[in-house]
Design a protein around this motif. Structure first.
Motif, PDB file in Angstrom:
ATOM      1  N   SER A  97      14.760 -62.640  34.002  1.00 21.40           N
ATOM      2  CA  SER A  97      14.234 -61.607  33.447  1.00 21.40           C
ATOM      3  C   SER A  97      13.337 -61.052  34.695  1.00 21.40           C
ATOM      4  CB  SER A  97      13.414 -62.062  32.202  1.00 21.40           C
ATOM      5  OG  SER A  97      12.414 -63.369  32.852  1.00 21.40           O
ATOM      6  N   TYR A  98      12.822 -59.791  34.376  1.00 14.42           N
ATOM      7  CA  TYR A  98      11.958 -58.976  35.407  1.00 14.42           C
ATOM      8  C   TYR A  98      10.687 -58.621  34.947  1.00 14.42           C
ATOM      9  CZ  TYR A  98      15.994 -59.309  38.381  1.00 14.42           C
ATOM     10  OH  TYR A  98      17.213 -59.839  38.875  1.00 14.42           O
ATOM     11  N   GLY A  99       9.729 -58.181  35.635  1.00 16.07           N
ATOM     12  CA  GLY A  99       8.563 -57.206  35.300  1.00 16.07           C
ATOM     13  C   GLY A  99       7.313 -58.021  35.234  1.00 16.07           C
ATOM     14  N   PHE A 100       6.104 -56.972  35.285  1.00 15.15           N
ATOM     15  CA  PHE A 100       4.927 -57.436  35.488  1.00 15.15           C
ATOM     16  C   PHE A 100       3.997 -56.687  34.344  1.00 15.15           C
ATOM     17  CE2 PHE A 100       6.522 -57.762  39.727  1.00 15.15           C
ATOM     18  CZ  PHE A 100       6.629 -58.986  39.847  1.00 15.15           C
ATOM     19  N   LEU A 101       4.805 -55.883  33.508  1.00 14.06           N
ATOM     20  CA  LEU A 101       3.942 -55.549  32.209  1.00 14.06           C
ATOM     21  C   LEU A 101       3.771 -56.550  31.091  1.00 14.06           C
ATOM     22  CD1 LEU A 101       2.960 -52.642  31.489  1.00 14.06           C
ATOM     23  CD2 LEU A 101       4.913 -52.504  29.981  1.00 14.06           C
ATOM     24  N   THR A 102       3.020 -57.686  31.810  1.00 19.02           N
ATOM     25  CA  THR A 102       2.630 -58.922  31.196  1.00 19.02           C
ATOM     26  C   THR A 102       1.149 -59.065  30.770  1.00 19.02           C
ATOM     27  OG1 THR A 102       2.930 -60.274  32.857  1.00 19.02           O
ATOM     28  CG2 THR A 102       4.668 -60.093  31.344  1.00 19.02           C
ATOM     29  N   LEU A 103       0.614 -59.769  29.793  1.00 23.08           N
ATOM     30  CA  LEU A 103      -0.650 -59.797  29.415  1.00 23.08           C
ATOM     31  C   LEU A 103      -1.470 -60.989  30.641  1.00 23.08           C
ATOM     32  CD1 LEU A 103      -1.034 -59.566  25.734  1.00 23.08           C
ATOM     33  CD2 LEU A 103      -1.610 -57.846  27.415  1.00 23.08           C
ATOM     34  N   ASN A 104      -0.672 -61.875  30.970  1.00 21.07           N
ATOM     35  CA  ASN A 104      -1.095 -62.452  31.964  1.00 21.07           C
ATOM     36  C   ASN A 104      -1.473 -61.980  33.219  1.00 21.07           C
ATOM     37  OD1 ASN A 104       1.409 -62.320  32.952  1.00 21.07           O
ATOM     38  ND2 ASN A 104       1.953 -64.389  32.495  1.00 21.07           N
ATOM     39  N   PHE A 106      -3.786 -59.554  33.575  1.00 18.36           N
ATOM     40  CA  PHE A 106      -5.209 -59.244  33.637  1.00 18.36           C
ATOM     41  C   PHE A 106      -6.007 -60.464  33.504  1.00 18.36           C
ATOM     42  CE2 PHE A 106      -3.347 -55.848  30.812  1.00 18.36           C
ATOM     43  CZ  PHE A 106      -3.711 -54.644  31.793  1.00 18.36           C
ATOM     44  N   GLN A 107      -6.715 -60.533  34.455  1.00 19.11           N
ATOM     45  CA  GLN A 107      -7.951 -61.714  34.688  1.00 19.11           C
ATOM     46  C   GLN A 107      -9.237 -61.220  34.433  1.00 19.11           C
ATOM     47  OE1 GLN A 107      -6.571 -63.481  38.158  1.00 19.11           O
ATOM     48  NE2 GLN A 107      -4.584 -63.547  37.426  1.00 19.11           N
ATOM     49  N   GLN A 108      -9.695 -60.054  35.105  1.00 20.13           N
ATOM     50  CA  GLN A 108     -10.907 -59.270  34.876  1.00 20.13           C
ATOM     51  C   GLN A 108     -10.717 -58.020  34.634  1.00 20.13           C
ATOM     52  OE1 GLN A 108     -13.958 -60.455  34.748  1.00 20.13           O
ATOM     53  NE2 GLN A 108     -13.289 -62.495  35.447  1.00 20.13           N
ATOM     54  N   PRO A 109     -11.262 -57.104  33.824  1.00 18.78           N
ATOM     55  CA  PRO A 109     -12.382 -58.058  32.710  1.00 18.78           C
ATOM     56  C   PRO A 109     -11.480 -58.969  31.788  1.00 18.78           C
ATOM     57  CG  PRO A 109     -11.675 -55.621  31.934  1.00 18.78           C
ATOM     58  CD  PRO A 109     -11.163 -56.001  33.074  1.00 18.78           C
ATOM     59  N   LEU A 110     -12.135 -59.803  31.174  1.00 19.96           N
ATOM     60  CA  LEU A 110     -11.771 -60.720  30.246  1.00 19.96           C
ATOM     61  C   LEU A 110     -10.985 -59.865  29.024  1.00 19.96           C
ATOM     62  CD1 LEU A 110     -14.362 -63.673  30.275  1.00 19.96           C
ATOM     63  CD2 LEU A 110     -11.882 -63.472  31.299  1.00 19.96           C
ATOM     64  N   PRO A 111     -10.342 -60.654  28.185  1.00 15.40           N
ATOM     65  CA  PRO A 111      -9.655 -60.222  27.057  1.00 15.40           C
ATOM     66  C   PRO A 111     -10.614 -59.519  26.036  1.00 15.40           C
ATOM     67  CG  PRO A 111      -8.535 -61.937  27.397  1.00 15.40           C
ATOM     68  CD  PRO A 111      -9.671 -61.829  28.312  1.00 15.40           C
ATOM     69  N   ASN A 112     -10.812 -58.450  25.573  1.00 12.77           N
ATOM     70  CA  ASN A 112     -11.500 -57.927  24.485  1.00 12.77           C
ATOM     71  C   ASN A 112     -10.744 -56.698  23.690  1.00 12.77           C
ATOM     72  OD1 ASN A 112     -14.137 -57.446  23.118  1.00 12.77           O
ATOM     73  ND2 ASN A 112     -13.868 -55.328  23.639  1.00 12.77           N
ATOM     74  N   ASP A 113     -10.491 -55.643  24.158  1.00 14.43           N
ATOM     75  CA  ASP A 113      -9.859 -54.533  23.684  1.00 14.43           C
ATOM     76  C   ASP A 113      -8.393 -54.217  24.385  1.00 14.43           C
ATOM     77  OD1 ASP A 113     -12.071 -53.688  25.201  1.00 14.43           O
ATOM     78  OD2 ASP A 113     -11.116 -51.697  24.995  1.00 14.43           O
ATOM     79  N   LEU A 114      -7.316 -53.999  23.597  1.00 17.75           N
ATOM     80  CA  LEU A 114      -6.217 -54.109  24.347  1.00 17.75           C
ATOM     81  C   LEU A 114      -5.618 -52.675  23.741  1.00 17.75           C
ATOM     82  CD1 LEU A 114      -3.706 -55.075  25.838  1.00 17.75           C
ATOM     83  CD2 LEU A 114      -2.792 -56.242  23.660  1.00 17.75           C
ATOM     84  N   TRP A 115      -4.986 -51.778  24.610  1.00 18.92           N
ATOM     85  CA  TRP A 115      -4.473 -50.469  24.229  1.00 18.92           C
ATOM     86  C   TRP A 115      -2.925 -50.469  24.762  1.00 18.92           C
ATOM     87  CZ3 TRP A 115      -7.701 -46.550  22.317  1.00 18.92           C
ATOM     88  CH2 TRP A 115      -9.000 -46.854  22.271  1.00 18.92           C
ATOM     89  N   MET A 239      -6.900 -49.098  38.180  1.00 17.63           N
ATOM     90  CA  MET A 239      -5.519 -49.874  38.140  1.00 17.63           C
ATOM     91  C   MET A 239      -5.945 -51.432  38.183  1.00 17.63           C
ATOM     92  SD  MET A 239      -3.195 -47.363  37.586  1.00 17.63           S
ATOM     93  CE  MET A 239      -1.831 -48.310  37.825  1.00 17.63           C
ATOM     94  N   ASN A 240      -4.898 -52.122  37.548  1.00 16.25           N
ATOM     95  CA  ASN A 240      -4.933 -53.577  37.774  1.00 16.25           C
ATOM     96  C   ASN A 240      -4.397 -54.049  38.895  1.00 16.25           C
ATOM     97  OD1 ASN A 240      -3.585 -56.425  37.075  1.00 16.25           O
ATOM     98  ND2 ASN A 240      -5.703 -56.193  35.965  1.00 16.25           N
ATOM     99  N   ARG A 241      -5.069 -54.555  39.903  1.00 16.74           N
ATOM    100  CA  ARG A 241      -4.425 -55.302  41.200  1.00 16.74           C
ATOM    101  C   ARG A 241      -4.851 -56.595  41.247  1.00 16.74           C
ATOM    102  NH1 ARG A 241      -2.198 -50.466  42.371  1.00 16.74           N
ATOM    103  NH2 ARG A 241      -3.511 -48.705  42.765  1.00 16.74           N
ATOM    104  N   ARG A 242      -4.011 -57.273  41.565  1.00 18.17           N
ATOM    105  CA  ARG A 242      -4.206 -58.970  41.909  1.00 18.17           C
ATOM    106  C   ARG A 242      -5.166 -59.426  40.702  1.00 18.17           C
ATOM    107  NH1 ARG A 242      -5.502 -57.115  47.002  1.00 18.17           N
ATOM    108  NH2 ARG A 242      -3.730 -56.749  48.333  1.00 18.17           N
ATOM    109  N   GLY A 243      -4.921 -59.046  39.422  1.00 16.01           N
ATOM    110  CA  GLY A 243      -5.357 -59.580  38.169  1.00 16.01           C
ATOM    111  C   GLY A 243      -6.624 -58.759  37.882  1.00 16.01           C
ATOM    112  N   GLU A 244      -7.304 -57.785  38.589  1.00 16.02           N
ATOM    113  CA  GLU A 244      -8.519 -57.107  38.306  1.00 16.02           C
ATOM    114  C   GLU A 244      -8.069 -55.908  38.238  1.00 16.02           C
ATOM    115  OE1 GLU A 244     -11.985 -57.626  40.744  1.00 16.02           O
ATOM    116  OE2 GLU A 244     -11.568 -59.408  41.122  1.00 16.02           O
ATOM    117  N   GLY A 245      -8.853 -55.192  37.001  1.00 13.43           N
ATOM    118  CA  GLY A 245      -8.454 -53.775  36.662  1.00 13.43           C
ATOM    119  C   GLY A 245      -8.059 -53.579  35.431  1.00 13.43           C
ATOM    120  N   ASN A 246      -8.057 -52.433  34.963  1.00 11.83           N
ATOM    121  CA  ASN A 246      -7.879 -52.076  33.410  1.00 11.83           C
ATOM    122  C   ASN A 246      -6.575 -51.735  33.141  1.00 11.83           C
ATOM    123  OD1 ASN A 246     -10.677 -50.451  34.484  1.00 11.83           O
ATOM    124  ND2 ASN A 246     -10.921 -51.929  32.572  1.00 11.83           N
ATOM    125  N   ILE A 247      -5.700 -51.085  33.974  1.00  9.49           N
ATOM    126  CA  ILE A 247      -4.400 -50.247  33.735  1.00  9.49           C
ATOM    127  C   ILE A 247      -3.332 -51.042  34.339  1.00  9.49           C
ATOM    128  CG2 ILE A 247      -3.367 -47.788  33.720  1.00  9.49           C
ATOM    129  CD1 ILE A 247      -6.257 -46.838  34.197  1.00  9.49           C
TER     130      ILE A 247
END
Ligand SMILES: Cc1cc2nc3c(=O)[nH]c(=O)nc-3n(C[C@H](O)[C@H](O)[C@H](O)COP(=O)(O)OP(=O)(O)OC[C@H]3O[C@@H](n4cnc5c(N)ncnc54)[C@H](O)[C@@H]3O)c2cc1C
Length: 253
Positions: A97-104, A106-115, A239-247
């Protein structure tokens, strides 16, 4: 082309939602592992040629079968044929399987609201993600936003209600938001980037995007992804890069 990297699976069910949209399930080999949000590479033989395309997995990683949600592109190399799938037909599945559209991711910010913001078949990875108990445990607020052109293209309505019933016990922060862009009578009918720019999406869900807390995933039409990204960046989201960011984003073509 070497066929070693594929296994040959069998179609189990086929469901047509609209003229241009259908879903199918197929057997899942024990070796095929994936994380919710990832995609598989699947295909069929057209004459002597194997035509393979990327497809987000709809089913949960815990399911025994694999489910996919497909557009029909008139004259599309794969889907012109795939739309005629029958139970029992062969489907080729690449073994990894492939791809990075996965919740893991996201490291920062910590999980709170997901869109989870989808156009058309871009709904697929979000259905998989929503069938994971951890998501419901980790996020206080979850917004599933699904934009289509016409009402008959709103697929998976019952499944969405079922997922909510199964997973959201004591979780009052889930909102499902359909958008129908060619139906002026629909409560929300403008394009997603416009609904973000004019504040209507947030008003509708009663919650605001926040660079300090929001995790946002976009999937589907590349123009929607591009314009929505721009609208979100204008609000200070990154944008989320190396774990940090929102999108985090996935373009389908
Ligand atoms: C990571 C990833 C995941 C994908 N997941 C899915 C999925 O879950 N379901 C799905 O239907 N497709 C998905 N796609 C698109 C898919 O790979 C094929 O492009 C699609 O099945 C059409 O294949 P085709 O050979 O018939 O036409 P192609 O020659 O591949 O595409 C022709 C044209 O059709 C349009 N198109 C392609 N895909 C779509 C679509 N999904 N919705 C609307 N218009 C489209 C584009 O204008 C494209 O240029 C994904 C693509 C990527 C990169």
């Amino acid at each position: 082309m070497s066929l070693d990297k594929y296994s040959v699976e069998k179609v189990l069910t086929v469901h047509h939602w609209a003229k241009n949209l259908f879903s199918f399930t197929m057997t899942r080999p024990a070796h095929f592992k994936f994380t919710a949000g990832q995609f598989a590479r699947i295909g069929v033989k057209v004459g002597d040629e194997l035509v393979i395309r990327a497809y987000s997995v709809v089913s949960s990683p815990y399911d025994e079968i694999l489910e996919f949600f497909s557009i029909v592109v008139p004259d599309g190399a794969l889907t012109a044929k795939l739309q005629h799938l029958q139970v029992g037909d062969d489907i080729y599945l690449e073994k990894i399987s492939y791809g990075f559209l996965t919740l893991n991711r996201f490291q920062q910010p910590l999980p709170n609201d997901l869109w989870l913001l989808a156009t058309g078949t871009g709904l697929a990875p979000f259905l998989s993600i929503l069938q994971d108990f951890d998501v419901w445990k980790n996020y206080q607020h979850i917004h599933l936003v699904y934009s289509v052109r016409n009402r008959d293209e709103l697929a998976y309505q019952e499944r969405i209600q079922q997922i909510v019933a199964d997973f959201s016990e004591q979780h009052c922060g889930f909102q499902y938001v359909p958008i129908i862009t060619r139906d002026p009578a629909a409560e929300l009918h403008q394009r997603l980037p416009v609904l973000i720019e004019n504040g209507q999406l947030e008003q509708f869900v009663g919650y605001e995007f926040n660079p300090e807390t929001s995790h946002i995933m976009l999937c589907g039409n590349p123009q929607m992804v591009e314009d929505t990204k721009a609208a979100l960046k204008a609000r200070g989201l990154t944008m989320n890069r190396r774990g940090e960011g929102n999108i985090a984003v996935e373009n389908y073509w």
